[in-house]
Design a protein around this motif. Structure first.
Motif, short mmCIF file in Angstrom:
data_model
loop_
_atom_site.label_atom_id
_atom_site.label_comp_id
_atom_site.label_asym_id
_atom_site.label_seq_id
_atom_site.Cartn_x
_atom_site.Cartn_y
_atom_site.Cartn_z
N VAL A 1 0.85 -1.19 0.00
CA VAL A 1 0.00 0.00 0.00
C VAL A 1 0.89 1.24 0.00
CG1 VAL A 1 -1.61 1.33 1.42
CG2 VAL A 1 -1.84 -1.14 1.28
N ALA A 2 0.46 2.27 -0.75
CA ALA A 2 1.11 3.58 -0.63
C ALA A 2 0.05 4.59 -0.21
CB ALA A 2 1.73 3.99 -1.96
N ALA A 3 0.39 5.37 0.80
CA ALA A 3 -0.59 6.34 1.31
C ALA A 3 0.13 7.62 1.70
CB ALA A 3 -1.32 5.75 2.51
N VAL A 4 -0.64 8.61 2.06
CA VAL A 4 -0.06 9.93 2.34
C VAL A 4 0.82 9.92 3.59
CG1 VAL A 4 -1.75 11.32 1.11
CG2 VAL A 4 -2.21 10.61 3.49
N ASP A 5 0.54 9.04 4.50
CA ASP A 5 1.42 8.93 5.67
C ASP A 5 1.44 7.50 6.20
OD1 ASP A 5 -0.94 8.63 7.15
OD2 ASP A 5 -1.05 10.78 7.56
N GLU A 6 2.31 7.27 7.16
CA GLU A 6 2.51 5.92 7.66
C GLU A 6 1.26 5.37 8.34
OE1 GLU A 6 6.13 5.56 9.91
OE2 GLU A 6 5.62 3.51 10.54
N GLU A 7 0.61 6.21 9.11
CA GLU A 7 -0.60 5.77 9.82
C GLU A 7 -1.67 5.27 8.85
OE1 GLU A 7 -1.58 9.21 12.15
OE2 GLU A 7 -1.90 7.93 13.91
N THR A 8 -1.88 6.05 7.79
CA THR A 8 -2.90 5.67 6.81
C THR A 8 -2.50 4.37 6.11
OG1 THR A 8 -3.22 8.04 6.46
CG2 THR A 8 -4.29 6.57 4.90
#
Lengths: 777, 158
Positions: free
Chosen positions: A114-121
């Motif tokens: 997964v790639a997301a805007v931040d680590e938490e997401t």
């Protein structure tokens, strides 16, 4: 750096400061770990929680809806292509997919990313991916895995990924004709690399050009590029792999990892936004690579006079779920013996076995640590069996300079004898061995040999270098060799300066970028100083020749009459100075000449391919040797062992940078001491149970052991300025030297690592009982 | 919120749970501070707060407002390296360099408190900092040399 140029002319053999040193001590050096690009997304990998299972379905729909998620990949987004490390020699061992499709084989197998805007997401998105598995029976013990009926992990019969039979002479007859024969079984545990910079990468897809750039913390940028191109089904020239400063590798960063692949593919799916993936320390311990735990069975014969007659045995290596560099690790664990001992009759069969444990791979020493402990412990026991001093026994059986071994290894310079003599003299062997028992102290030796490179994934093993010299006299060295902290950029720059005849302070070194620097297979097998060093020396020779041609033309002389020494162009015969280096460069770039100085060099060691069906072949262009002595004190009450001192005499050919060479030796021995006593990657049902520095003990500053380093300089004619590689050999005999010293101190023999106080106490108790029963009878 | 780092004021907008290591690296761009375990076991994230070596990965940024924070970027004086940095370079105490910022700061904090440490003092002070490349012998040499350098500079001043 002090810019006094005189101080840094003829830098070979001097401990010049590291070329990247100021950046490192000021925190300015940039590692991939520090890389931050505009719009950068954070990637995370979804891993199997099961050791062995079929993947029934993967549903990413919920995760895709999570705000902030920019891309998700599963095997459906891939070409389902397998990669591995030994494609050239062992195509059957290419067995891992970057993202597994149908089946998972260990706890940690990557099945989505997964790639997301931040680590938490990104982390939250992973938890929203719904995977259904059909759990399969798993097997974690290598000997169980080899039994018929064991769970089948790949298509390999009895889970044996590879059998390596190495057989020479007539060992059965030789054993029969021996005066003394003994068999020992040694057990070695798994361990972790623990590079301080974790595995980390940033992948970026250029939508307008269909090109990928990957920044990754790697020991082998070109190997990484090759596997990426294969798995992504892209042309090599559309992939650029860039190595920045690397915070240690130790064999753990020799391959493309699923994270590298995932970062690139996620970036492509996320319209070209860069994606960074960083392993946590837990991922480092649990899901990167690890040392093969091995069972090393060895049976040998000797004559009364100490002559080794035959070595036979069996090696079983727990490979975990995939092959990685396992085949070469196994081969090295068996075949290093030929470089050390003169032996005509030999039969060892190696088995590299699949289990549902994490993946075993390359780690500093390449199987040599496991075999070093086993073989060198065994040699002491053989010597003891015939009542011979272990040093005398070794001196009788070691290889010599300029000999061809039974498996066609061509040994040229060989300082092993001198290493043994110097190490034993330095430690006062004669007055200590067997004479310190009243103090519970003892002394023990181990010896080893190492290669300078080894063809692992290509038919050739070459390195290239480019040197451009600009009109201001700056020398730019471009090498594909990967400095991962060992200091190869420094050593190569020293070689370039020495050959050019200029100050080391002139050199600027760029390494490595697959689009800019020449091809190099990578930093492994102690090959860089020897192979990349030769390529660099050749490039410097070429550049120098170009300069001298111009000076000769200007002065109507023959270029052969000229040389550059200590920053001056000189007449070789008269030593008279013609002009200084700066003036020579001004001339090269003057109105009349205007010729750019660009030297190129390439080097491919003179080797012959190994036939892995027999074990025959000359793997390296030169061989390094070493002898190590440990002095220990054993506390009989607690079972604790204190290493009082280590001595290491090392045939380095020529120490290009003595301080760096010492650093390699001290680092190796420190790692070896950790492995001997406490480094132990533990598993329960395929899960690493100590994936952190609190529970995986490794050497720290308290308890640091004094080390005396002795260089044996054999000036190898094939090495750059006589140098050999030396980054790994000192780790190989450490465990055995210590085990042998323990035996000398208190008379007990530990055959399974790590050597813990419990094992010592148990062995002491058994020895006591034996002695009591002897006196009774 | 204002953080006082290397004698400069950094106005930062941070969340309560952010560690000093994260803020230094991600918000202030001071990436010389490394993180290798993120659970206070390796020492790579060591910084100096009010003369004491502190692990920035378990220090909340919000807790150190107004304190004097020194990171590796604040140690050298322009082109002149701090004696500890110079000693690490001279004695080959740096290999991959990933542990070096933390190791150098932990050493500086030791020397500020104990200008003449013996081998044991050094080993104890640095036991929380892991170096995987080279072991610790060259690091000990460097710290001892820096101590001598410091005391000789002091003697000269006297």
């Amino acid at each position: 750096m002090n810019t006094d140029k005189k101080e840094y002319t003829n830098p070979v053999g001097k401990s010049v400061p590291r070329i990247d040193g100021r950046g490192l001590v000021t925190g300015q050096a940039k590692y991939t770990f520090d890389l931050k690009l505009p719009g950068m997304l954070i990637g995370k990998l979804l891993r199997s929680p099961h050791a062995h299972a079929k993947i029934i379905s993967i549903d990413t729909s919920k995760a895709e809806k999570l705000p902030g998620v920019k891309a998700i990949i599963t095997a459906r987004d891939t070409h389902l292509i397998k990669f591995g490390s030994n494609e050239y020699f062992f195509p059957q061992t290419i067995d891992q997919m970057a993202i597994e499709a149908d089946k998972v084989r260990y706890i940690g197998d990557e099945i989505a990313a997964v790639a997301a805007v931040d680590e938490e997401t990104a982390q939250k998105a992973l938890s929203l991916i719904d995977v259904r598995y059909e759990i399969l029976p798993a097997v974690f013990d290598m000997t169980e895995a080899m039994k018929p009926g064991a769970p089948q992990i790949h298509d390999a019969l009895n889970n044996i990924a590879l059998i390596l039979p190495v057989n020479f002479g007539n060992p059965d007859r030789a054993l029969k004709e021996s005066d003394y024969v003994r068999e020992d079984i040694f057990y070695t545990q798994s361990a972790a690399h623990c590079a301080m910079e974790p595995h980390v990468c940033v992948g970026q897809f250029e939508t307008f050009s269909n090109k990928i750039t990957l920044w990754t913390s790697t020991q082998a940028p070109f190997k990484c590029r090759e596997s990426l191109a294969k798995c992504l089904k892209m042309d090599l020239n559309n992939i650029r792999v860039i190595k920045l400063a690397v915070g240690g590798g130790f064999g753990g960063k020799l391959e493309m990892f699923p994270m590298d692949f995932a970062a690139c593919l996620l970036s492509k799916k996320a319209a070209g936004l860069p994606v960074k993936i960083t392993y946590t320390r837990e991922e480092e311990f649990s899901f990167s690579r690890r040392k093969h735990n091995m069972i090393y069975k060895i049976k040998s014969g000797v004559k009364k006079d100490g002559t080794l007659t035959a070595i036979t045995g069996e090696v079983i290596a727990d490979g975990g779920a995939y092959c990685s560099y396992g085949p070469t690790v196994l081969a090295a664990a068996m075949m290093r013996i030929f470089m050390v001992y003169k032996i005509k009759n030999f039969k060892i069969t190696g088995f590299r076995v699949y289990t549902n444990n994490p993946i075993s791979g390359a780690i500093r020493g390449f199987g040599g640590v496991q075999s070093g402990f086993s073989v060198e412990s065994h040699m002491d026991l053989l010597a003891e069996g015939i009542g011979m001093d272990p040093v005398e026994f070794r001196l009788k059986n070691i290889t010599t300079p300029n000999m061809v071994t039974v498996n066609k290894i061509m040994l040229t310079t060989n300082g092993l004898k001198e290493c043994i003599e110097k190490a034993t003299r330095a430690c006062d062997w004669k007055n200590k061995r067997g004479k310190l028992k009243h103090l519970c102290r003892g002394i023990g030796i181990g010896i080893a040999a190492d290669v300078m490179g080894s063809k692992m994934y290509k038919a050739h093993e070459s390195a290239g270098s480019i040197i451009k010299i600009e009109e201001d006299g700056s020398v730019y060295l471009f090498t594909g060799a990967a400095d991962t902290g060992q200091g190869s950029n420094t050593a190569l720059s020293q070689i370039a300066a020495e050959e050019l005849g200029v100050s080391y302070t002139r050199i600027k070194c760029t390494a490595a970028d697959t689009e800019i620097t020449p091809f190099d297979t990578g930093s492994f097998a102690s090959r860089v100083t020897f192979i990349s060093g030769n390529a660099t020396k050749n490039a410097a020779t070429d550049a120098k020749k170009q300069i001298l041609n111009i000076v000769a033309e200007e002065h109507k002389m023959n270029a052969d009459e000229l040389d550059i020494k200590a920053e001056q162009v000189i007449n070789k015969k008269s030593s008279s100075v013609i002009m200084n280096f700066d003036k020579a460069l001004e001339l090269c770039y003057s109105f009349n000449y205007g010729r750019q100085i660009i030297g190129r060099g390439s080097y491919n060691p003179k080797t012959t391919p190994i036939d892995f069906r027999t074990g025959e072949g000359n793997v390296s262009g030169s061989y390094g040797f070493e002898a190590q002595v440990a002095e220990v004190e054993v506390n009989k009450e607690t079972g604790q062992v204190k290493v009082l001192k280590m001595w290491d005499a090392h045939d380095v050919g020529k120490a290009i940078n003595p301080q760096s060479c010492e650093g390699q030796i001290e680092g190796s021995i420190t790692m070896g001491i950790g492995y001997t006593f406490y480094e132990d990657l533990k598993f329960k049902n395929g899960r690493v149970v100590n994936p952190n520095f609190a529970n995986y003990r490794l050497p720290r500053s308290i308890g640091t052991v004094p080390i005396e380093t002795i260089f044996v300089e054999t000036n190898d004619p094939e090495g750059p300025f006589g140098a050999k590689g030396m980054g790994e050999a000192s780790l190989l005999p450490t465990s055995a030297a210590i085990a042998n010293a323990i035996q000398d101190a208190v008379g007990v023999r530990i055959k399974d690592l790590p050597i813990t106080p419990d094992k010592i106490l148990k062995a002491l108790k058994e020895k006591d009982l034996m002695e009591k029963s002897k006196t009774k009878s | 919120m204002i953080l006082n780092i290397n004698k400069k004021q950094y106005t930062v907008d941070i969340q309560g749970h952010e560690t000093l290591a994260e803020v230094l690296r991600d918000t202030c761009g001071l990436t010389g501070t490394k993180m290798s375990c993120n659970e206070a076991e390796c020492g790579a994230c060591t910084v100096i707060i009010n003369k004491k070596a502190v692990l920035s990965c378990i220090t909340l940024a919000a807790d150190v407002e107004g304190e004097e924070i020194t990171t590796i970027e604040g140690l050298s004086d322009g082109d002149n390296l701090h004696p500890v940095q110079q000693a690490f370079l001279d004695h080959g105490a740096v290999q991959c360099g990933f542990c070096s910022p933390g190791m150098i700061l932990a050493s500086k904090a030791l020397l500020d408190q104990n200008p003449k440490p013996d081998q044991n003092d050094i080993a104890y002070a640095l036991d929380g900092n892991i170096c995987r490349c080279g072991g610790y012998l060259k690091i000990f040499d460097a710290v001892r040399a820096a101590a001598e350098e410091k005391s000789s500079v002091k003697d000269k001043k006297v």
